[in-house]
Design a protein around this motif. Structure first.
Motif, mmCIF file in Angstrom:
data_model
loop_
_atom_site.group_PDB
_atom_site.id
_atom_site.type_symbol
_atom_site.label_atom_id
_atom_site.label_comp_id
_atom_site.label_asym_id
_atom_site.label_seq_id
_atom_site.Cartn_x
_atom_site.Cartn_y
_atom_site.Cartn_z
ATOM 1 N N ALA A 1 0.853 -1.197 0.000
ATOM 2 C CA ALA A 1 0.000 0.000 0.000
ATOM 3 C C ALA A 1 0.887 1.244 0.000
ATOM 4 O O ALA A 1 0.629 2.226 -0.719
ATOM 5 C CB ALA A 1 -0.919 -0.018 1.218
ATOM 6 N N ALA A 2 1.977 1.185 0.781
ATOM 7 C CA ALA A 2 2.907 2.325 0.808
ATOM 8 C C ALA A 2 3.601 2.473 -0.546
ATOM 9 O O ALA A 2 3.771 3.585 -1.070
ATOM 10 C CB ALA A 2 3.935 2.118 1.923
ATOM 11 N N LEU A 3 3.970 1.325 -1.126
ATOM 12 C CA LEU A 3 4.623 1.345 -2.447
ATOM 13 C C LEU A 3 3.682 1.969 -3.493
ATOM 14 O O LEU A 3 4.091 2.804 -4.309
ATOM 15 C CB LEU A 3 4.956 -0.096 -2.848
ATOM 16 N N ALA A 4 2.405 1.563 -3.448
ATOM 17 C CA ALA A 4 1.438 2.082 -4.423
ATOM 18 C C ALA A 4 1.289 3.594 -4.272
ATOM 19 O O ALA A 4 1.221 4.333 -5.261
ATOM 20 C CB ALA A 4 0.086 1.392 -4.236
ATOM 21 N N ALA A 5 1.272 4.065 -3.026
ATOM 22 C CA ALA A 5 1.135 5.515 -2.811
ATOM 23 C C ALA A 5 2.318 6.253 -3.434
ATOM 24 O O ALA A 5 2.161 7.298 -4.061
ATOM 25 C CB ALA A 5 1.040 5.799 -1.312
ATOM 26 N N GLU A 6 3.506 5.675 -3.295
ATOM 27 C CA GLU A 6 4.686 6.309 -3.908
ATOM 28 C C GLU A 6 4.608 6.252 -5.425
ATOM 29 O O GLU A 6 4.950 7.210 -6.119
ATOM 30 C CB GLU A 6 5.948 5.572 -3.458
ATOM 31 N N ALA A 7 4.172 5.108 -5.935
ATOM 32 C CA ALA A 7 4.093 4.942 -7.395
ATOM 33 C C ALA A 7 3.169 6.006 -7.995
ATOM 34 O O ALA A 7 3.435 6.543 -9.074
ATOM 35 C CB ALA A 7 3.592 3.543 -7.737
ATOM 36 N N LEU A 8 2.096 6.318 -7.274
ATOM 37 C CA LEU A 8 1.129 7.299 -7.797
ATOM 38 C C LEU A 8 1.735 8.701 -7.924
ATOM 39 O O LEU A 8 1.214 9.546 -8.637
ATOM 40 C CB LEU A 8 -0.113 7.345 -6.900
ATOM 41 N N GLU A 9 2.826 8.928 -7.219
ATOM 42 C CA GLU A 9 3.475 10.247 -7.302
ATOM 43 C C GLU A 9 4.454 10.344 -8.467
ATOM 44 O O GLU A 9 4.923 11.429 -8.797
ATOM 45 C CB GLU A 9 4.260 10.539 -5.996
ATOM 46 N N LEU A 10 4.796 9.215 -9.084
ATOM 47 C CA LEU A 10 5.836 9.230 -10.120
ATOM 48 C C LEU A 10 5.264 9.665 -11.478
ATOM 49 O O LEU A 10 4.049 9.703 -11.673
ATOM 50 C CB LEU A 10 6.491 7.856 -10.215
ATOM 51 N N GLU A 11 6.202 9.949 -12.402
ATOM 52 C CA GLU A 11 5.748 10.584 -13.642
ATOM 53 C C GLU A 11 5.805 9.714 -14.881
ATOM 54 O O GLU A 11 5.248 10.073 -15.918
ATOM 55 C CB GLU A 11 6.567 11.867 -13.869
ATOM 56 N N THR A 12 6.515 8.590 -14.816
ATOM 57 C CA THR A 12 6.608 7.752 -16.029
ATOM 58 C C THR A 12 6.474 6.268 -15.658
ATOM 59 O O THR A 12 6.803 5.869 -14.529
ATOM 60 C CB THR A 12 7.998 7.897 -16.716
#
Ligand code: PEP
Ligand code: MG
Length: 579
Positions: free
Chosen positions: A549-560
């Motif tokens: 869940a923490a990983l997904a939250a970080e992934a949502l902030e990325l740009e590519t």
């Protein structure tokens, strides 16, 4: 030489090229011969006829082995025609008297006989014209080394090279005859690619013009993981790939230890790993590969490649057969007919469209042709007496469409009540979320539907405005595009807020980099090619949902997509071993 395309179905295949092209494309053989060549040309013709006969016999035997005795009779008829003196004599005379090349001679003989049959009053004989044309095409294919039909076995498995393969051609490929295929067109989520993955046939698509000079019979190596085709490889390279193929086989065997285990994360979150299927036969192989049920039955394949629409009883039989394969409790999501896009149905005589993926398709046809739709709904409802069937509507864009489809389900229930037929009154009805319009209103849909299944193949192409069949747009057609990921997050959140379950049946659900993120987002059901089920189970059993869940939250902030993949690889190194 190495040429690259889009990696469409993993696995290594080594074999000779079989060019699958229409006869017109293959018709570059010389039409005439020298008098001195009459004897050798006749021998060539006889050889091609003999090879065609063993091919037809192999096809017939395969059908008998599958219990399709009726269909097998068609090929018995073909074998008789291959021995027919009329066809042979005409072709031999054309070589002898008119100095025609064998291809031209058999084509002329075939056309004369077919035309004669077509002019007759007797319907049975008229229909034999199609058989004569079929056989003529097969003999010409043998003579030219090119064919518009898939090979039927009886020799070493080949690698098909074709401009494109229709989904029904791909579904008919026999893994004992076809080691892999390469197409010049198509994308990773074209239906041919999807079926190849389901059947474990390595494939590369979207090769473009790079293969124009590739000759039939040449040895090539197909690497479905990297999307690379090795042309004229050296013995050393062949040995290296043969060893890799063997290692992959061993890995697949190793995965067998995961059969029957729960799909549960380290911190105890249980998900469903189910399969995408296109037929009752797929259900059997999906179960053998560890699937816990079916998350997407593409029922349109029941309608395709035939002369009449499937009756209610025929559909009922197919749905009951899938339910019986998995047993009474396993979830079986039956998607109503999704014709259109790259899945054509000439039977409906739909006008050609400029933008078929944006066209008259799926639920749009079903709502417009309620008699057609109700036949299917009644079949699913009746079959629900035998298993845990669920109904899913494809290509829903508006609440009005969903409500109209649901109203027809209710109308069918009323009819069945009146007839005293058994069915599951509480059958779940859900929708695919594959159009951004539906994703954006997911919170409203969630109040009314029983479940969502996210169709990332279409959702990605519509969100990024990138045709899923266009090889030039592969980078845009990536479900890890942040915009798509945000829509997915929104849909799962909306479902959970209403206590409904969210699944995914787009290809993303089985992709190694996506599985940890989707688990983290709270996806409940992952529906994928059967081959991906055990690797996904191995992966999920080795990670915990809270960290994901923490990983997904970080992934949502990325740009590519690349940045997202790099993040997942860094946090979940196990994805490399799992797949
Ligand atoms: C999808 O669009 O993601 C999907 C599963 O449906 P299909 O691939 O059959 O269009
Ligand atoms: Mg779709």
């Amino acid at each position: 030489m190495i040429v690259r395309g889009i990696a469409a179905s993993p696995g290594i295949a080594i074999g000779r090229v079989w060019r699958m092209e229409s006869e017109a494309e293959a018709a570059n053989a010389p039409a005439n011969i020298e008098p001195s060549a009459v004897e050798s040309e006749t021998a060539r013709l006889m050889q091609a006829i003999a090879e065609s006969a063993s091919e037809v016999a192999a096809l017939r035997d395969q059908l008998i082995a599958k219990g399709q005795a009726h269909e097998a009779e068609i090929f018995d008829g073909h074998l008789m025609l291959l021995e027919d003196e009329e066809l042979l004599d005409r072709a031999r005379n054309a070589i002898n008297d008119e100095l025609m090349a064998a291809e031209a001679a058999i084509a002329a003989a075939r056309d004369e006989i077919a035309a004669m049959l077509e002019s007759l009053d007797d319907e049975y004989l008229r229909e034999r014209a199609a058989d004569i044309r079929d056989i003529g095409g097969r003999i010409i294919a043998r003579l030219t080394g090119r064919s518009d039909m898939p090979p039927a076995g009886g020799g070493d498995p080949v690698i098909i090279v074709a401009p494109d393969l229709t989904p029904s051609h791909t579904a008919q490929l026999d893994p004992s005859a076809v080691a892999g295929f390469v197409t010049l067109q198509g994308g990773r989520t074209s239906h041919s690619a999807i079926i190849a993955r389901a059947n474990g046939i390595p494939a590369i698509v979207g090769m473009g013009d790079a293969l124009a000079d590739l000759r039939a019979g040449e040895v090539v190596i197909l690497d479905g993981e990297s999307g690379e085709l090795h042309i004229a490889p050296s013995e050393i390279v062949i040995a290296e790939f043969a060893a890799r193929r063997e290692a992959e086989r061993a890995k697949r065997e190793g995965l067998q230890s995961l059969m029957g285990l729960d799909s549960v994360s380290l911190d105890g979150v249980r998900v469903e790993l189910v399969a995408n299927i296109g037929s009752p036969a797929d259900a059997v192989s999906a179960k053998e590969r560890g699937a816990e049920g079916v998350g997407l039955y593409r029922t349109e394949f029941l309608y395709m490649g035939r002369d009449t629409l499937p009756s209610e009883d025929e559909q009922y039989d197919a749905y009951v057969s899938v339910a019986r394969t998995f047993g009474p409790d396993a979830p079986i999501v039956i998607r109503t007919m999704d014709i259109g896009g790259d899945k054509e149905l000439p039977l409906l005589e739909l006008p050609k469209e400029d933008n078929p993926f944006l066209g008259y398709r799926a639920i749009r046809i079903s709502l417009d042709r309620p008699e057609l739709f109700k036949t299917q709904l009644r079949a699913i409802l009746r079959a629900s007496a035998h298993g845990n069937l669920k109904i899913m509507f494809p290509m829903i864009a508006t609440l009005a469409e969903w409500r109209a489809a649901k109203a027809l389900v209710d109308a069918c229930k009323e009819e069945l009540h009146g007839e005293g037929a058994a069915f599951n009154e509480a059958i779940e009805c859900g929708i695919m979320i594959e159009i951004p319009a539906a994703a954006l209103l997911a919170d409203r849909f969630a109040k009314e539907v029983d479940f969502f299944s996210i169709g990332t193949n279409d959702l990605t192409q519509y969100t990024c405005a990138a045709d899923r069949m266009n090889q030039k747009l592969a980078a845009l057609n990536d479900p890890l595009q942040p915009a798509v990921l945000h829509l997915i997050e929104r849909v799962i959140r909306a479902a959970r807020a209403e206590g409904k379950w969210a699944g995914m049946c787009g290809e993303m659900a089985g992709q190694p980099h996506a599985v940890p993120i989707l688990l983290g987002l709270g996806l409940h059901e992952f529906s994928m090619s059967a081959n991906a089920v055990l690797p996904a189970r191995g992966l999920i059993r080795g990670i915990d949902q809270a960290s994901m869940a923490a990983l997904a939250a970080e992934a949502l902030e990325l740009e590519t997509p690349d940045a997202i993949r790099a993040l997942v690889e860094a946090r979940v190194p196990a994805i490399r071993q799992a797949y």
